[in-house]
Write an enzyme that holds these catalytic residues in place. Structure first.
Site, short mmCIF file in Angstrom:
data_model
loop_
_atom_site.label_atom_id
_atom_site.label_comp_id
_atom_site.label_asym_id
_atom_site.label_seq_id
_atom_site.Cartn_x
_atom_site.Cartn_y
_atom_site.Cartn_z
N GLY A 73 0.83 -1.20 0.00
CA GLY A 73 0.00 0.00 0.00
C GLY A 73 0.86 1.24 0.00
O GLY A 73 1.99 1.23 0.47
N SER A 77 6.87 4.64 2.14
CA SER A 77 8.00 3.93 2.74
C SER A 77 9.19 3.86 1.79
O SER A 77 10.33 3.73 2.22
CB SER A 77 7.59 2.53 3.18
OG SER A 77 7.17 1.78 2.06
N ASN A 95 15.68 -2.67 -6.45
CA ASN A 95 15.10 -1.32 -6.39
C ASN A 95 14.89 -0.74 -7.79
O ASN A 95 14.28 0.31 -7.94
CB ASN A 95 15.96 -0.38 -5.54
CG ASN A 95 17.39 -0.30 -6.03
OD1 ASN A 95 17.67 -0.57 -7.19
ND2 ASN A 95 18.28 0.09 -5.14
N PRO A 163 6.08 -7.39 -10.29
CA PRO A 163 5.97 -8.13 -11.55
C PRO A 163 7.33 -8.12 -12.26
O PRO A 163 7.94 -7.06 -12.39
CB PRO A 163 4.93 -7.35 -12.35
CG PRO A 163 4.60 -6.14 -11.56
CD PRO A 163 5.27 -6.19 -10.24
N HIS A 193 4.89 2.49 -19.55
CA HIS A 193 6.15 2.33 -20.28
C HIS A 193 6.21 3.22 -21.52
O HIS A 193 7.20 3.21 -22.22
CB HIS A 193 6.37 0.86 -20.64
CG HIS A 193 6.90 0.06 -19.49
ND1 HIS A 193 7.06 -1.31 -19.53
CD2 HIS A 193 7.30 0.44 -18.25
CE1 HIS A 193 7.54 -1.73 -18.36
NE2 HIS A 193 7.68 -0.70 -17.57
N ASP A 238 9.58 3.21 -26.31
CA ASP A 238 8.98 3.56 -27.61
C ASP A 238 9.75 4.73 -28.21
O ASP A 238 10.76 5.17 -27.64
CB ASP A 238 7.46 3.81 -27.48
CG ASP A 238 7.11 5.08 -26.71
OD1 ASP A 238 8.00 5.94 -26.50
OD2 ASP A 238 5.94 5.23 -26.32
N ASP A 245 2.00 8.85 -24.61
CA ASP A 245 1.17 8.68 -25.80
C ASP A 245 0.90 7.18 -26.00
O ASP A 245 1.25 6.37 -25.13
CB ASP A 245 1.87 9.28 -27.03
CG ASP A 245 3.31 8.80 -27.16
OD1 ASP A 245 3.59 7.62 -26.81
OD2 ASP A 245 4.18 9.58 -27.61
#
Ligand SMILES: *[C@@H]1O[C@H](CO)[C@@H](O)[C@H](O)[C@H]1NC(C)=O
Ligand SMILES: *[C@@H]1O[C@H](CO)[C@@H](O)[C@H](O)[C@H]1NC(C)=O
Length: 317
Positions: A73, A77, A95, A163, A193, A238, A245
């Site tokens: 959450g 931190s 990290n 992920p 991304h 990209d 975009d």
């Protein structure tokens, strides 16, 4: 000195714009309207001037928000410095080179001098990420504020369960699903991304034994060329690394996604349809992205507004 009259008009505009609603969790779009009314313009101008000198910070701020919220959450931190009995998230392996800490310090410093002890570090990260998105040409949206959640007694956490860039679409749907995100939310959030770069170390495994067949063969040569610069060499996701975009989704359609976890979105039938929609319809991407970001900013917020605001985002009080 701001005139009382101007302040009155400003407050009225804020009220009309956002309504004055508190959710059950005590959060509100206008949480700071009376105790720190200029929080939004201060965050906006500080982020904008930082991005003018370094536009690549936009991607960093969005990433910082994601990492702060994903683990347990949004509680700021991720900003904590390492102490003798607590290794900071930013110093833990994985990290993923989160940066932008100085900018957050600048914002916090200005807010503390104007309204001490009022604006939480978690809210500052969420607002800074939002400003980064709109500054880069992305959607303009509002987020619920007032998250304090135990900011006082907080410990850093290791960056686990993120992920991974090697995840396939089913795995991504699974881990985001565990956090309450739909496949559509997940694809929209992956669209972050559209800003920033990846490093060779995150995609070099796609280039050998065997070469990832889901990748365009010319594009694999581009990635290989980047990797000649070493593990830290940067590859934009990209063509427009500082513009928010839908080119990221168009790249996936051309099989020119940088990470395996990007390209896989085009390989799974369920997510491919969403990629195609966003590639064609930027407005749809923007709308879904902003909704998913609001969801992100509420991740694991329980009794969100109870707690303590840190005076310095790098330390517990
Ligand atoms: C990330 O962690 C590594 C150690 O794993 C450290 O060397 C690096 O400085 C950290 N990055 C930041 C931005 O603190
Ligand atoms: C995705 O990865 C998981 C775990 O490695 C694997 O079990 C699954 O078969 C993969 N799915 C597809 C469609 O490749």
């Amino acid at each position: 000195m701001v005139s009382a009259n101007f302040l009155g008009v400003f407050l009225l505009m804020e009220l009309l714009a956002g309504g004055f609603r508190f959710g059950a969790d005590g959060l509100s779009m206008n949480y700071y309207i009376f105790n720190c009314p200029f929080v939004e313009p201060i965050v906006r101008s500080t982020v904008a001037s930082a991005l003018q000198s370094d536009p690549t910070l936009a991607a960093a701020l969005v990433r910082m928000h994601f990492h702060d919220c994903w683990i347990q959450g949004c509680d700021g931190s991720i900003l904590l410095d390492t102490t003798k009995d607590n290794t900071a998230e930013k110093d833990s392996p994985g990290n993923l080179s989160v940066r932008g800490f100085k900018l957050i310090d600048d914002v916090k410093g200005k807010l503390e001098s104007m309204c001490p002890g009022v604006v939480s570090c978690a809210d500052i990260i969420a607002m800074a990420a939002r400003e980064a998105v709109s500054w880069s040409g992305g959607p303009v949206y509002d987020i619920p504020k007032g998250k304090k959640r135990m900011e006082g007694g907080l410990k850093s956490r290791t960056l686990s369960n993120l992920p991974f860039p090697t995840f396939n679409a089913s795995q991504l749907i699974g881990v985001f699903g565990q956090r309450g995100f739909s496949a559509q939310d997940m694809v929209a959030l992956s669209g972050a991304h559209t800003l920033g770069v990846s490093r060779c170390s995150s995609f070099k495994s796609r280039l050998s034994d065997p070469v990832d067949p889901t990748m365009d063969s010319d594009f694999s040569k581009t990635l290989a060329r980047t990797c000649r610069g070493g593990d830290n060499a940067e590859q934009p996701f990209d063509m427009t690394r500082n513009n928010f975009d839908s080119f990221y989704f168009q790249a996936l359609q051309r099989k020119a996604g940088v990470l395996f976890s990007d390209q896989t979105l085009y390989n799974h039938p369920k997510t491919r349809a969403i990629v195609n929609n966003y590639a064609m319809n930027q407005a749809m991407f923007f709308l879904d992205f902003q909704q998913a970001m609001v969801k992100m900013s509420l991740l694991d917020v329980k009794e969100g507004s109870k707690g303590e605001v840190r005076a310095d985002c790098r330390k517990v009080n």
